[in-house]
Design a protein around this motif. Structure first.
Motif, short mmCIF file in Angstrom:
data_model
loop_
_atom_site.label_atom_id
_atom_site.label_comp_id
_atom_site.label_asym_id
_atom_site.label_seq_id
_atom_site.Cartn_x
_atom_site.Cartn_y
_atom_site.Cartn_z
N CYS A 1 0.85 -1.20 0.00
CA CYS A 1 0.00 0.00 0.00
C CYS A 1 0.88 1.25 0.00
O CYS A 1 0.62 2.21 -0.73
N ARG A 2 1.92 1.21 0.83
CA ARG A 2 2.86 2.35 0.88
C ARG A 2 3.51 2.55 -0.48
O ARG A 2 3.69 3.68 -0.95
N GLN A 3 3.85 1.45 -1.12
CA GLN A 3 4.47 1.50 -2.44
C GLN A 3 3.53 2.13 -3.48
O GLN A 3 3.99 2.74 -4.45
N SER A 4 2.22 2.00 -3.26
CA SER A 4 1.23 2.49 -4.22
C SER A 4 0.86 3.96 -4.03
O SER A 4 0.14 4.53 -4.86
N VAL A 5 1.33 4.57 -2.95
CA VAL A 5 0.96 5.96 -2.65
C VAL A 5 1.32 6.89 -3.81
O VAL A 5 0.51 7.73 -4.23
N GLU A 6 2.53 6.75 -4.33
CA GLU A 6 2.97 7.65 -5.40
C GLU A 6 2.20 7.39 -6.69
O GLU A 6 1.96 8.32 -7.48
N ALA B 1 4.29 7.82 5.61
CA ALA B 1 5.68 8.28 5.74
C ALA B 1 6.31 7.77 7.03
O ALA B 1 7.53 7.57 7.10
N GLU B 2 5.49 7.51 8.04
CA GLU B 2 6.00 7.03 9.32
C GLU B 2 6.48 5.58 9.26
O GLU B 2 7.32 5.17 10.05
N PRO C 1 -2.88 -3.78 -1.15
CA PRO C 1 -4.01 -2.96 -1.57
C PRO C 1 -4.93 -3.72 -2.52
O PRO C 1 -4.51 -4.70 -3.15
N ALA C 2 -6.15 -3.27 -2.60
CA ALA C 2 -7.10 -3.78 -3.60
C ALA C 2 -7.82 -2.57 -4.18
O ALA C 2 -7.93 -1.53 -3.53
N TRP C 3 -8.29 -2.74 -5.40
CA TRP C 3 -8.80 -1.60 -6.15
C TRP C 3 -10.09 -1.96 -6.87
O TRP C 3 -10.24 -3.08 -7.35
N GLY D 1 -3.39 -6.12 -5.22
CA GLY D 1 -1.94 -6.00 -5.21
C GLY D 1 -1.45 -4.64 -5.67
O GLY D 1 -2.22 -3.79 -6.12
N ALA D 2 -0.15 -4.45 -5.55
CA ALA D 2 0.49 -3.20 -5.99
C ALA D 2 0.69 -3.30 -7.50
O ALA D 2 1.78 -3.59 -7.99
N ILE D 3 -0.37 -3.06 -8.25
CA ILE D 3 -0.36 -3.34 -9.69
C ILE D 3 0.27 -2.22 -10.51
O ILE D 3 0.52 -2.39 -11.70
N GLY D 4 0.51 -1.07 -9.89
CA GLY D 4 1.20 0.00 -10.57
C GLY D 4 0.27 0.98 -11.27
O GLY D 4 -0.89 0.69 -11.56
N GLN D 5 0.83 2.14 -11.54
CA GLN D 5 0.06 3.24 -12.12
C GLN D 5 -0.50 2.88 -13.49
O GLN D 5 -1.65 3.23 -13.81
#
Length: 200
Positions: free
Chosen positions: A65-70, A121-122, A173-175, A184-188
């Motif tokens: 999920c953190r990886q997907s923030v950006e 960020a924490e 994450p799920a979308w 999953g972190a499937i990317g932009q």
């Protein structure tokens, strides 16, 4: 006869399986109803009044999920009409639950995006990290703690868990975008394809 046809034309199987999955997803989304895309008040990234909707199920203890923030930030920056409905789905730890509750308290104070960013960020959602993120987001912490402990917050988290069960979401994450449910972190790029099928 059908069996024989399949044996003679096995190349149709992937297409048939994909169609079955599409129908199952459509039925699951129909069962979830319009409530799925209606956020907890304030728990939104991007344009709260946007017509293009992405639903994200997330957990503050989840590295993916953190990886997907950006990725989400990039999508929001590219489309002023995009509304990202964030559904708190704390499944990894007790810290996840406490962070999710504080996120909803931040939403109540109109500070959800700030808390969302500060919490990721924490890193790991310990008690101290949640407190720091809340202060960084400018929360009235006494008010936030009281709201986080409310029945309204508990009901929202339980509702999100019910949505996840309906949609057979097993992790974060799920979308949800349009008629697609993705995990999953499937990317932009993959999120963009789901959001804008007309551009494929």
């Amino acid at each position: 006869m059908v069996r024989q046809y399949i044996l003679e034309h096995p190349e149709i199987l992937p297409e048939a399986i994909a169609e079955l999955q599409r129908r199952q997803t459509s039925e699951q989304l129909a069962a979830a109803g319009d409530d799925l895309t209606q956020p907890f008040p304030g728990a939104v990234l991007g344009n709260p009044d946007g017509d293009k909707v992405l639903v994200e199920f997330s957990d503050y203890a989840c590295g993916y999920c953190r990886q997907s923030v950006e990725d989400v930030k990039a999508l929001v920056a590219a489309d002023p009409d995009l509304k990202v409905v964030v559904r708190e789905l704390p499944i990894l730890s007790e810290g996840s639950v406490e962070a999710a509750k504080m996120a909803l308290a931040a939403a109540d104070q109109g500070r959800f995006p700030a808390f969302h960013d500060a919490m990721y960020a924490e890193g790991r959602p310990t008690g101290d990290a949640i407190e720091r993120a809340g202060k960084a987001a400018g929360l009235d912490m006494a008010k936030a703690r009281a709201f986080a402990a409310s029945e309204r917050v508990a009901a929202e988290i339980e509702a999100n868990r019910n949505f996840a069960r309906q949609l057979q979401i097993e992790g974060t994450p799920a979308w949800v975008a349009g008629e697609e449910v993705m995990q999953g972190a499937i990317g932009q790029s993959a999120l963009r394809v789901a959001l804008y099928p007309e551009d494929r």
